[in-house]
Design a protein around this motif. Structure first.
Motif, mmCIF file in Angstrom:
data_model
loop_
_atom_site.group_PDB
_atom_site.id
_atom_site.type_symbol
_atom_site.label_atom_id
_atom_site.label_comp_id
_atom_site.label_asym_id
_atom_site.label_seq_id
_atom_site.Cartn_x
_atom_site.Cartn_y
_atom_site.Cartn_z
ATOM 1 N N HIS A 230 0.848 -1.196 0.000
ATOM 2 C CA HIS A 230 0.000 0.000 0.000
ATOM 3 C C HIS A 230 0.877 1.237 0.000
ATOM 4 O O HIS A 230 1.663 1.463 0.925
ATOM 5 N N TYR B 134 0.493 4.914 0.319
ATOM 6 C CA TYR B 134 -0.453 5.950 0.670
ATOM 7 C C TYR B 134 0.075 7.316 0.247
ATOM 8 O O TYR B 134 1.270 7.569 0.255
ATOM 9 N N TYR C 118 -5.238 6.394 4.683
ATOM 10 C CA TYR C 118 -4.293 5.646 5.514
ATOM 11 C C TYR C 118 -4.619 5.816 6.995
ATOM 12 O O TYR C 118 -3.803 5.512 7.858
#
Length: 371
Positions: A11, A13, A102
């Protein structure tokens, strides 16, 4: 496991730039086009509408005999967030938290509305963990939800709302928010159940045929458990905050069910810790098995080397070819090998070497080295 299951999503962010102004709405260039669904319902009524935008939506939600769920998926619209600010007076700090996906789970009160965040963790078709943010804005009879992806794990709640059984249509918007949060927590159980089964299979593989993929599989599960633990702790704190709030938007009847969700969060945390210990135990067991296998191999090689050391010593001595008699002059050379021209010397040497090897094997066997 298939090799593809070792992969996991990283991920990335969109973090705010240092010194940037707070309350900035962030819209990623890859953001999805908003899909907006309006659920209108009460005890005897249910309707779903797909909206192109939320312009004029506030005027449509004035019927206090109905409750509403405005489901927004995709953030690629500046107008969407401008309308939320203009018509619903939503604080820009909240809009920043919604679009910066996030955030950790939390609950905040703003007077006319409450704001909350949950994180949806679910496994996709390839058994890869998805970690998505779901944001809530709760008013007296309207619940807004926001997510940046179209996929989620909330279909059971939509089905319950359509069927109308239980309290979901009569519990108000706060009950619907609880139901969605509880569904997210229940999905944690499903994810943990899947990982628990995988760890059991890994343990079986350890005893049957351990290989290096066991390390990859276990480490992936351990990494995912850390992700779930980072979500479960603030999720529990968020439930506790909602239980202790004096907000008029959270009904006392809803808090009774929230206590159950709070207990589920505690169970999730306990399960995460247990599975972490099992995964660490599997890794330690794998390393022990590999170490024991290496020790067995080294023991076999040591036995073979021990058998051949005296044989090599004998072969080395008789390979020096120091003759006792000079073949040209016939002179006797003192302290040289008298056995060099011994009749049947090769046969005698092989017999002696064979006897030495057999005696060593018998000695190692009686010591238990071959067990």
């Amino acid at each position: 496991m298939a090799r593809s299951k070792h992969k996991h999503h990283k991920h990335r962010y969109a973090l705010p730039s240092p010194g940037s102004s707070p309350g900035m709405v962030y819209i990623d260039e890859n953001s999805l086009t908003p899909h907006i669904n309006l659920y209108s319902y009460n005890e005897n009524y249910y309707k779903v509408e797909h909206l192109e935008n939320i312009e004029g939506l506030k005027q449509r939600l004035t019927d206090t005999t109905h409750n509403y769920w405005v489901e927004i998926k995709g953030f690629n619209s500046v107008q969407l967030f401008e309308t939320l600010t203009k018509d619903w007076n939503i604080n820009k700090l909240i809009l920043e938290d919604i679009t910066r996906t996030y955030q950790r789970p939390k609950y905040e009160e703003y007077g006319a509305y409450d704001f909350a965040i949950s994180r949806m963790l679910f496994l996709d078709e390839e058994n890869v963990l998805e970690n998505e943010q779901l944001s809530f804005i709760l008013t007296s009879n309207v619940l807004f939800t926001f997510q940046d992806k179209y996929e989620d794990c909330l279909d059971p709640i939509r089905n319950r709302l359509e069927i109308g059984k239980g309290n979901i249509r009569i519990g108000g918007s706060s009950y619907l928010m609880y139901a969605l949060m509880d569904m997210i927590v229940d999905e944690y159980f499903a994810v943990l159940g899947n990982w628990s089964e995988q760890l059991d299979l890994i343990e079986d593989r350890l005893f049957e045929k351990p290989d290096k993929t066991i390390m990859y599989d276990t480490q992936l599960i351990k990494r995912n458990l850390i992700t779930l633990r980072r979500v479960a702790w603030p999720e529990r704190d968020k439930m506790n905050d909602i239980l202790r709030t004096d907000s008029p938007l959270i009904g006392e009847a809803t808090k009774v069910y929230l206590r159950d969700a709070y207990d589920h969060c505690i169970q999730i945390i306990d399960m995460v810790e247990s599975l972490k210990e099992i995964s660490a135990s599997n890794i330690d067991m794998y390393l022990s098995i590999i170490s024991n296998r290496m020790n067995e191999i080294m023991k076999v090689l040591t036995i073979i080397s021990s058998i051949f050391i005296p044989l090599t010593f004998i072969a080395g001595i008789y390979g020096m070819n120091f003759s006792r008699e000079d073949p040209v002059t016939g002179k006797i050379l003192p302290q040289n090998m008298p056995e060099l021209y011994q009749e049947h010397g090769y046969l005698y040497t092989m017999i002696v070497m064979g006897i030495i090897a057999v005696v060593q094997v018998i000695y190692f066997w009686r010591k238990g080295w071959f067990k």
